[in-house]
Design a protein around this motif. Structure first.
Motif, mmCIF file in Angstrom:
data_model
loop_
_atom_site.group_PDB
_atom_site.id
_atom_site.type_symbol
_atom_site.label_atom_id
_atom_site.label_comp_id
_atom_site.label_asym_id
_atom_site.label_seq_id
_atom_site.Cartn_x
_atom_site.Cartn_y
_atom_site.Cartn_z
ATOM 1 N N VAL A 1 0.862 -1.178 0.000
ATOM 2 C CA VAL A 1 0.000 0.000 0.000
ATOM 3 C C VAL A 1 0.903 1.234 0.000
ATOM 4 O O VAL A 1 1.845 1.317 0.786
ATOM 5 C CB VAL A 1 -0.930 0.011 1.238
ATOM 6 N N TYR A 2 0.616 2.174 -0.876
ATOM 7 C CA TYR A 2 1.432 3.379 -0.977
ATOM 8 C C TYR A 2 0.565 4.535 -1.449
ATOM 9 O O TYR A 2 -0.523 4.339 -1.983
ATOM 10 C CB TYR A 2 2.616 3.162 -1.927
ATOM 11 N N THR A 3 1.064 5.737 -1.225
ATOM 12 C CA THR A 3 0.339 6.938 -1.617
ATOM 13 C C THR A 3 1.184 7.732 -2.604
ATOM 14 O O THR A 3 2.362 7.980 -2.354
ATOM 15 C CB THR A 3 0.032 7.817 -0.382
ATOM 16 N N LEU A 4 0.569 8.114 -3.706
ATOM 17 C CA LEU A 4 1.232 8.951 -4.706
ATOM 18 C C LEU A 4 0.741 10.384 -4.556
ATOM 19 O O LEU A 4 -0.461 10.618 -4.428
ATOM 20 C CB LEU A 4 0.910 8.446 -6.118
ATOM 21 N N GLN B 1 -2.825 3.760 -3.307
ATOM 22 C CA GLN B 1 -2.809 2.644 -4.257
ATOM 23 C C GLN B 1 -2.493 1.359 -3.507
ATOM 24 O O GLN B 1 -1.831 1.380 -2.469
ATOM 25 C CB GLN B 1 -1.763 2.875 -5.351
ATOM 26 N N ARG B 2 -2.922 0.228 -4.052
ATOM 27 C CA ARG B 2 -2.655 -1.085 -3.443
ATOM 28 C C ARG B 2 -2.339 -2.076 -4.559
ATOM 29 O O ARG B 2 -3.044 -2.134 -5.560
ATOM 30 C CB ARG B 2 -3.869 -1.562 -2.657
ATOM 31 N N VAL B 3 -1.269 -2.859 -4.340
ATOM 32 C CA VAL B 3 -0.887 -3.915 -5.266
ATOM 33 C C VAL B 3 -0.839 -5.218 -4.480
ATOM 34 O O VAL B 3 -0.213 -5.285 -3.417
ATOM 35 C CB VAL B 3 0.506 -3.639 -5.893
ATOM 36 N N SER B 4 -1.501 -6.261 -4.980
ATOM 37 C CA SER B 4 -1.536 -7.555 -4.290
ATOM 38 C C SER B 4 -0.321 -8.401 -4.626
ATOM 39 O O SER B 4 0.167 -8.381 -5.756
ATOM 40 C CB SER B 4 -2.792 -8.320 -4.681
ATOM 41 N N ILE B 5 0.154 -9.142 -3.621
ATOM 42 C CA ILE B 5 1.227 -10.121 -3.796
ATOM 43 C C ILE B 5 0.623 -11.493 -3.554
ATOM 44 O O ILE B 5 0.115 -11.768 -2.468
ATOM 45 C CB ILE B 5 2.380 -9.885 -2.801
ATOM 46 N N GLU B 6 0.632 -12.349 -4.567
ATOM 47 C CA GLU B 6 0.095 -13.703 -4.442
ATOM 48 C C GLU B 6 1.213 -14.624 -3.963
ATOM 49 O O GLU B 6 1.849 -15.322 -4.741
ATOM 50 C CB GLU B 6 -0.488 -14.161 -5.763
ATOM 51 N N SER B 7 1.443 -14.627 -2.659
ATOM 52 C CA SER B 7 2.587 -15.356 -2.105
ATOM 53 C C SER B 7 2.430 -16.873 -2.191
ATOM 54 O O SER B 7 3.427 -17.586 -2.098
ATOM 55 C CB SER B 7 2.850 -14.921 -0.663
ATOM 56 N N GLU B 8 1.221 -17.381 -2.397
ATOM 57 C CA GLU B 8 1.072 -18.836 -2.531
ATOM 58 C C GLU B 8 1.740 -19.350 -3.808
ATOM 59 O O GLU B 8 2.011 -20.531 -3.931
ATOM 60 C CB GLU B 8 -0.407 -19.257 -2.478
ATOM 61 N N LYS B 9 2.074 -18.456 -4.731
ATOM 62 C CA LYS B 9 2.777 -18.838 -5.956
ATOM 63 C C LYS B 9 4.293 -18.819 -5.775
ATOM 64 O O LYS B 9 5.030 -19.147 -6.697
ATOM 65 C CB LYS B 9 2.372 -17.924 -7.108
ATOM 66 N N LEU B 10 4.768 -18.414 -4.577
ATOM 67 C CA LEU B 10 6.205 -18.321 -4.302
ATOM 68 C C LEU B 10 6.643 -19.447 -3.378
ATOM 69 O O LEU B 10 5.907 -19.832 -2.476
ATOM 70 C CB LEU B 10 6.528 -16.972 -3.642
ATOM 71 N N LEU C 1 4.163 -7.398 -10.605
ATOM 72 C CA LEU C 1 2.853 -7.162 -10.002
ATOM 73 C C LEU C 1 2.045 -6.134 -10.785
ATOM 74 O O LEU C 1 0.840 -6.260 -10.928
ATOM 75 C CB LEU C 1 3.015 -6.716 -8.549
ATOM 76 N N ASN C 2 2.701 -5.100 -11.242
ATOM 77 C CA ASN C 2 2.062 -4.124 -12.129
ATOM 78 C C ASN C 2 3.118 -3.231 -12.742
ATOM 79 O O ASN C 2 4.225 -3.111 -12.239
ATOM 80 C CB ASN C 2 0.968 -3.321 -11.419
ATOM 81 N N GLU C 3 2.727 -2.609 -13.837
ATOM 82 C CA GLU C 3 3.603 -1.654 -14.518
ATOM 83 C C GLU C 3 2.687 -0.736 -15.318
ATOM 84 O O GLU C 3 2.233 -1.112 -16.399
ATOM 85 C CB GLU C 3 4.591 -2.391 -15.421
ATOM 86 N N GLU C 4 2.386 0.423 -14.728
ATOM 87 C CA GLU C 4 1.424 1.308 -15.366
ATOM 88 C C GLU C 4 1.517 2.709 -14.772
ATOM 89 O O GLU C 4 2.117 2.921 -13.730
ATOM 90 C CB GLU C 4 -0.001 0.778 -15.165
ATOM 91 N N SER C 5 0.879 3.634 -15.434
ATOM 92 C CA SER C 5 0.737 4.979 -14.892
ATOM 93 C C SER C 5 -0.439 4.945 -13.924
ATOM 94 O O SER C 5 -1.491 4.388 -14.239
ATOM 95 C CB SER C 5 0.475 5.966 -16.027
ATOM 96 N N GLN C 6 -0.250 5.534 -12.737
ATOM 97 C CA GLN C 6 -1.299 5.532 -11.725
ATOM 98 C C GLN C 6 -1.582 6.956 -11.263
ATOM 99 O O GLN C 6 -0.678 7.786 -11.214
ATOM 100 C CB GLN C 6 -0.902 4.670 -10.529
#
Length: 75
Positions: free
Chosen positions: A8-11, A42-51, A32-37
């Motif tokens: 979670v972060y704030t721009l 903002q929030r980006v999910s980490i699917e740790s069950e895939k790691l 996880l993402n690559e875009e203009s926001q």
């Protein structure tokens, strides 16, 4: 058992953002993402069950500035 997490972060203005997960060798293991926001929270999910269990780094790049946070995935 692994669980999902998030970054979670704030721009303060619209920015180009890239969020990745990197292993201890420096290899990117997830994009996880690559875009203009837009400004705001903002929030980006980490699917740790895939790691696999181990130590990782969440790397957030905002307009060329890099921020890194260590996290651990357990079995």
């Amino acid at each position: 058992m692994n669980s999902n997490g998030s970054i979670v972060y704030t721009l303060d203005k619209t920015a180009k953002v890239s969020a990745t997960v990197v292993d201890v060798t420096g290899k990117t293991v997830a994009l996880l993402n690559e875009e203009s926001q837009a400004e705001g929270v903002q929030r980006v999910s980490i699917e740790s069950e895939k790691l696999a269990a181990g130590i990782y780094f969440a790397r957030l790049t905002v307009d060329g500035n890099v921020y890194t946070q260590k996290f651990v995935v357990t079995e």
